[in-house]
Design a protein around this motif. Structure first.
Motif, PDB file in Angstrom:
ATOM      1  N   LEU A  19      47.701  46.523  38.824  1.00  0.00           N
ATOM      2  CA  LEU A  19      48.541  46.228  37.609  1.00  0.00           C
ATOM      3  C   LEU A  19      48.586  44.740  37.327  1.00  0.00           C
ATOM      4  CD1 LEU A  19      51.756  48.357  38.403  1.00  0.00           C
ATOM      5  CD2 LEU A  19      49.667  48.922  36.815  1.00  0.00           C
ATOM      6  N   ALA A  20      47.612  43.757  37.805  1.00  0.00           N
ATOM      7  CA  ALA A  20      47.475  42.541  37.758  1.00  0.00           C
ATOM      8  C   ALA A  20      46.473  41.749  36.775  1.00  0.00           C
ATOM      9  CB  ALA A  20      47.551  41.760  39.016  1.00  0.00           C
ATOM     10  N   ALA A  21      45.588  42.972  36.397  1.00  0.00           N
ATOM     11  CA  ALA A  21      44.548  42.449  35.638  1.00  0.00           C
ATOM     12  C   ALA A  21      44.911  41.997  33.993  1.00  0.00           C
ATOM     13  CB  ALA A  21      43.447  43.587  35.305  1.00  0.00           C
ATOM     14  N   GLY A  22      43.837  41.304  33.527  1.00  0.00           N
ATOM     15  CA  GLY A  22      44.120  40.848  32.362  1.00  0.00           C
ATOM     16  C   GLY A  22      43.253  41.398  30.913  1.00  0.00           C
ATOM     17  N   ALA A  23      43.114  40.919  29.998  1.00  0.00           N
ATOM     18  CA  ALA A  23      42.414  41.675  28.932  1.00  0.00           C
ATOM     19  C   ALA A  23      41.061  41.547  28.949  1.00  0.00           C
ATOM     20  CB  ALA A  23      42.939  41.080  27.618  1.00  0.00           C
ATOM     21  N   PRO A  24      39.962  42.674  28.928  1.00  0.00           N
ATOM     22  CA  PRO A  24      38.902  42.477  29.134  1.00  0.00           C
ATOM     23  C   PRO A  24      38.261  41.466  28.118  1.00  0.00           C
ATOM     24  CG  PRO A  24      39.482  44.588  29.030  1.00  0.00           C
ATOM     25  CD  PRO A  24      40.663  43.863  28.592  1.00  0.00           C
ATOM     26  N   ALA A  25      38.707  40.951  27.318  1.00  0.00           N
ATOM     27  CA  ALA A  25      37.951  40.084  26.068  1.00  0.00           C
ATOM     28  C   ALA A  25      38.092  38.617  26.526  1.00  0.00           C
ATOM     29  CB  ALA A  25      38.561  40.168  24.860  1.00  0.00           C
ATOM     30  N   THR A  26      38.934  38.313  27.810  1.00  0.00           N
ATOM     31  CA  THR A  26      39.357  37.075  28.094  1.00  0.00           C
ATOM     32  C   THR A  26      38.924  36.866  29.499  1.00  0.00           C
ATOM     33  OG1 THR A  26      41.583  37.471  28.417  1.00  0.00           O
ATOM     34  CG2 THR A  26      40.788  36.376  26.431  1.00  0.00           C
ATOM     35  N   VAL A  27      39.033  38.108  30.460  1.00  0.00           N
ATOM     36  CA  VAL A  27      39.024  37.873  31.981  1.00  0.00           C
ATOM     37  C   VAL A  27      37.627  38.216  32.225  1.00  0.00           C
ATOM     38  CG1 VAL A  27      39.579  39.350  34.014  1.00  0.00           C
ATOM     39  CG2 VAL A  27      41.261  39.089  32.296  1.00  0.00           C
ATOM     40  N   LEU A  28      37.066  37.105  33.153  1.00  0.00           N
ATOM     41  CA  LEU A  28      35.823  37.362  33.517  1.00  0.00           C
ATOM     42  C   LEU A  28      35.450  38.778  34.163  1.00  0.00           C
ATOM     43  CD1 LEU A  28      35.168  33.866  35.147  1.00  0.00           C
ATOM     44  CD2 LEU A  28      34.381  34.611  32.995  1.00  0.00           C
ATOM     45  N   GLU A  40      26.318  46.755  25.282  1.00  0.00           N
ATOM     46  CA  GLU A  40      27.088  47.292  26.349  1.00  0.00           C
ATOM     47  C   GLU A  40      28.350  46.309  26.683  1.00  0.00           C
ATOM     48  OE1 GLU A  40      23.966  49.881  29.128  1.00  0.00           O
ATOM     49  OE2 GLU A  40      24.269  47.665  29.602  1.00  0.00           O
ATOM     50  N   TRP A  41      27.855  44.971  26.842  1.00  0.00           N
ATOM     51  CA  TRP A  41      29.150  44.157  27.153  1.00  0.00           C
ATOM     52  C   TRP A  41      30.035  43.845  25.896  1.00  0.00           C
ATOM     53  CZ3 TRP A  41      30.805  42.923  31.540  1.00  0.00           C
ATOM     54  CH2 TRP A  41      29.757  42.682  32.482  1.00  0.00           C
ATOM     55  N   ALA A  42      29.406  44.096  24.447  1.00  0.00           N
ATOM     56  CA  ALA A  42      30.464  44.125  23.331  1.00  0.00           C
ATOM     57  C   ALA A  42      31.231  45.332  23.474  1.00  0.00           C
ATOM     58  CB  ALA A  42      29.287  44.027  22.067  1.00  0.00           C
ATOM     59  N   ALA A  43      30.609  46.525  23.821  1.00  0.00           N
ATOM     60  CA  ALA A  43      31.595  47.859  23.633  1.00  0.00           C
ATOM     61  C   ALA A  43      32.656  47.596  24.776  1.00  0.00           C
ATOM     62  CB  ALA A  43      30.758  49.025  23.902  1.00  0.00           C
ATOM     63  N   LEU A  44      32.201  46.972  25.819  1.00  0.00           N
ATOM     64  CA  LEU A  44      33.483  46.719  26.872  1.00  0.00           C
ATOM     65  C   LEU A  44      34.441  45.713  26.590  1.00  0.00           C
ATOM     66  CD1 LEU A  44      31.410  47.271  30.350  1.00  0.00           C
ATOM     67  CD2 LEU A  44      32.590  48.973  28.849  1.00  0.00           C
ATOM     68  N   ARG A  45      33.989  44.898  25.738  1.00  0.00           N
ATOM     69  CA  ARG A  45      35.059  43.776  25.374  1.00  0.00           C
ATOM     70  C   ARG A  45      35.687  43.836  24.042  1.00  0.00           C
ATOM     71  NH1 ARG A  45      30.245  39.481  27.449  1.00  0.00           N
ATOM     72  NH2 ARG A  45      31.057  39.461  29.696  1.00  0.00           N
ATOM     73  N   ASP A  46      35.452  44.930  23.422  1.00  0.00           N
ATOM     74  CA  ASP A  46      36.046  45.141  22.244  1.00  0.00           C
ATOM     75  C   ASP A  46      37.619  45.397  22.279  1.00  0.00           C
ATOM     76  OD1 ASP A  46      36.393  47.767  22.836  1.00  0.00           O
ATOM     77  OD2 ASP A  46      34.684  48.138  21.107  1.00  0.00           O
ATOM     78  N   ASN A  47      38.516  45.789  21.546  1.00  0.00           N
ATOM     79  CA  ASN A  47      39.708  45.950  21.972  1.00  0.00           C
ATOM     80  C   ASN A  47      40.137  47.392  21.733  1.00  0.00           C
ATOM     81  OD1 ASN A  47      42.260  44.785  22.580  1.00  0.00           O
ATOM     82  ND2 ASN A  47      43.068  45.090  20.529  1.00  0.00           N
ATOM     83  N   THR A  48      38.856  48.198  21.946  1.00  0.00           N
ATOM     84  CA  THR A  48      39.233  49.800  21.916  1.00  0.00           C
ATOM     85  C   THR A  48      38.957  50.314  23.296  1.00  0.00           C
ATOM     86  OG1 THR A  48      38.547  49.743  19.676  1.00  0.00           O
ATOM     87  CG2 THR A  48      38.485  51.867  20.808  1.00  0.00           C
ATOM     88  N   GLU A  60      34.207  46.728  35.946  1.00  0.00           N
ATOM     89  CA  GLU A  60      34.235  45.111  35.564  1.00  0.00           C
ATOM     90  C   GLU A  60      35.570  44.347  35.757  1.00  0.00           C
ATOM     91  OE1 GLU A  60      31.318  43.801  35.467  1.00  0.00           O
ATOM     92  OE2 GLU A  60      30.112  45.427  35.131  1.00  0.00           O
ATOM     93  N   TYR A  61      36.549  45.076  35.275  1.00  0.00           N
ATOM     94  CA  TYR A  61      37.935  44.525  34.987  1.00  0.00           C
ATOM     95  C   TYR A  61      38.967  44.689  35.885  1.00  0.00           C
ATOM     96  CZ  TYR A  61      35.117  43.124  30.757  1.00  0.00           C
ATOM     97  OH  TYR A  61      34.323  42.404  30.161  1.00  0.00           O
ATOM     98  N   ASN A  62      38.959  45.731  36.529  1.00  0.00           N
ATOM     99  CA  ASN A  62      40.429  46.077  37.304  1.00  0.00           C
ATOM    100  C   ASN A  62      40.234  45.150  38.435  1.00  0.00           C
ATOM    101  OD1 ASN A  62      41.290  47.687  40.007  1.00  0.00           O
ATOM    102  ND2 ASN A  62      42.361  48.520  38.042  1.00  0.00           N
ATOM    103  N   SER A  63      41.660  44.759  38.669  1.00  0.00           N
ATOM    104  CA  SER A  63      41.791  43.491  39.810  1.00  0.00           C
ATOM    105  C   SER A  63      41.355  43.753  41.131  1.00  0.00           C
ATOM    106  CB  SER A  63      43.224  42.951  39.312  1.00  0.00           C
ATOM    107  OG  SER A  63      44.314  43.881  39.932  1.00  0.00           O
ATOM    108  N   THR A  64      41.969  45.040  41.420  1.00  0.00           N
ATOM    109  CA  THR A  64      41.635  45.662  42.947  1.00  0.00           C
ATOM    110  C   THR A  64      40.056  45.652  43.024  1.00  0.00           C
ATOM    111  OG1 THR A  64      43.692  47.012  42.731  1.00  0.00           O
ATOM    112  CG2 THR A  64      41.873  47.895  44.327  1.00  0.00           C
ATOM    113  N   VAL A  65      39.248  46.181  42.286  1.00  0.00           N
ATOM    114  CA  VAL A  65      37.908  46.181  42.289  1.00  0.00           C
ATOM    115  C   VAL A  65      37.158  44.835  42.479  1.00  0.00           C
ATOM    116  CG1 VAL A  65      35.679  47.012  41.329  1.00  0.00           C
ATOM    117  CG2 VAL A  65      37.893  48.541  41.145  1.00  0.00           C
ATOM    118  N   GLN A  66      37.626  43.937  41.702  1.00  0.00           N
ATOM    119  CA  GLN A  66      37.507  42.757  41.677  1.00  0.00           C
ATOM    120  C   GLN A  66      37.821  42.026  43.190  1.00  0.00           C
ATOM    121  OE1 GLN A  66      38.838  40.697  38.450  1.00  0.00           O
ATOM    122  NE2 GLN A  66      36.994  41.181  37.103  1.00  0.00           N
TER     123      GLN A  66
END
Length: 389
Positions: A19-28, A40-48, A60-66
């Motif tokens: 529950l601590a992750a941020g938006a895919p568009a801005t988080v590394l 592929e990156w564009a598809a993951l980084r859109d707001n859908t 890519e973006y879940n904080s636990t996985v990172q």
């Protein structure tokens, strides 16, 4: 001597940490840019947020996985002895840091308690070293298991989100019917054909319907926030939740728990971990325990796969029944619409028929989503993600 696996304390908090992750568009992202194509990156980084993208978004973006990926660097390529040595080093570092106070020191009790705590932690580290059977590969599989579990959980949340949307449609239709019933009772009461108690009962039905709508809307918002945070958005962001994919009933034709069992055994994370644990265990008694654990694992996987297959078949039956019921209600609604247009039925009768039709539509869609969830649960077993309790 107890068998212990490294990393389990960290994994137990995985869902909460998600529950601590941020938006895919801005988080590394966890992976380097060259790991995926630009498309592929564009598809993951859109707001859908799309159902098919959930495992990639989790990766890519879940904080636990990172966090687990960072943690794994400390264990990568290490055998059980090397990890045990790490525990012993940590224990020695703690021992070296302990300073026992003199009774004349200010704050003696607090200082003595702190020294005792550090000593207990060091002894615990030594015990962890003695009991350790984990190596780098076991820890990797533990982290991979967490990632698969998070992906499956997120998919279930999205499925639940759309089931709640169907419940909301039914509740809204029920409220419209309750309001029409209240109007009818109020009219009857003005003509002396209904009592005040009848009016109060109808009013209470409207309030109950309104409360039900509020409750469902709250659940929808909660599920949406949990889903988007798990997949990398901030809790207060507003990603578009794409429609669920069309259910493909033909997937069931390729399911066979007897022939699929080999793959389920080959990929199951818990079974792989327990087999590796056996390889890393020297104590004869613990080896016997590990062998029995492996045998139990294999039985649970076989029975779990069969159970999930039967659930798929049951979900398909419910889906087919709901589809038939909906077809019948479509005919009834069409007939009611014609009679209503001709003035042959009242508005209240029309809304009653409409409410039944909306319920049938919602039930069919919910059964469709339930079938999707059942098939996906079966598929996750073949990816190694069957939890063996």
């Amino acid at each position: 001597m107890k068998m212990r696996r490294a990393g389990l304390g960290f994994l137990s908090a995985s869902l909460a940490a998600a529950l601590a992750a941020g938006a895919p568009a801005t988080v590394l992202a966890a992976s380097p840019e060259f790991a995926r194509t630009a498309e592929e990156w564009a598809a993951l980084r859109d707001n859908t947020l799309e159902y098919e993208e959930i495992p990639d978004l989790i990766h890519e973006y879940n904080s636990t996985v990172q966090n687990n990926m960072v943690s794994y660097d400390d264990y990568r390529g290490k055998d059980a002895n090397e990890i045990a040595d790490d525990y012993r080093e940590a224990a020695q570092t703690l021992y070296d840091s302990i300073e026992w106070p003199s009774e004349d020191d200010s704050g003696y009790a607090m200082l003595y308690s702190a020294a005792e705590t550090a000593q207990a932690q060091a002894r615990q580290m030594e015990k962890m070293a003695d009991d350790n059977v984990s190596d780098g590969m076991i820890i990797k599989w533990q982290y991979d298991q967490v990632e698969a579990s998070l992906s499956s959980t997120a998919q279930n949340l999205m499925n639940q989100y759309y089931q709640l949307q169907e419940n909301l449609k039914t509740a809204q239709s029920g409220k419209e019917l309750a309001e029409a019933s209240l109007q009818a009772v109020q009219t009857q009461a003005s003509l002396g054909m209904a009592t005040n108690n009848d009016v109060l009962t109808a009013q209470e039905a409207v309030k109950t319907a309104e409360a039900g709508i509020i409750s469902i809307q709250s659940s929808i918002q909660s599920v949406k926030q949990n889903l988007q945070v798990m997949t990398g958005w901030a809790y207060n962001s507003q990603p578009e939740i794409a429609p669920m994919p069309q259910v493909d009933v033909t997937r069931i034709d390729s399911m066979n728990p007897e022939t699929d069992l080999e793959k389920a055994l080959e990929t199951n994370y818990t079974l792989m971990i327990d087999k590796r644990t056996l390889e890393n265990t020297d104590d004869a008694a613990n080896q016997q325990i590990a062998r029995q654990t492996i045998a139990n694992d294999e039985q649970k996987i076989a029975s779990g796969l069969t159970d999930l297959y039967n659930q798929v078949l049951q979900a398909r039956d419910s889906y087919n029944q709901a589809q038939s019921a909906l077809a019948l209600e479509e005919q009834n609604m069409a007939a009611t619409q014609t009679r209503y247009d001709l003035g042959m039925v009242s508005r209240l009768e029309y809304l009653q028929a409409q409410n039944t039709y909306v319920q049938s539509q919602a039930d069919f869609r919910i059964q469709e989503l339930s079938l999707q969830a059942a098939m996906d649960a079966y598929d996750w077993v073949l990816k190694g993600s069957l939890t063996l309790s």
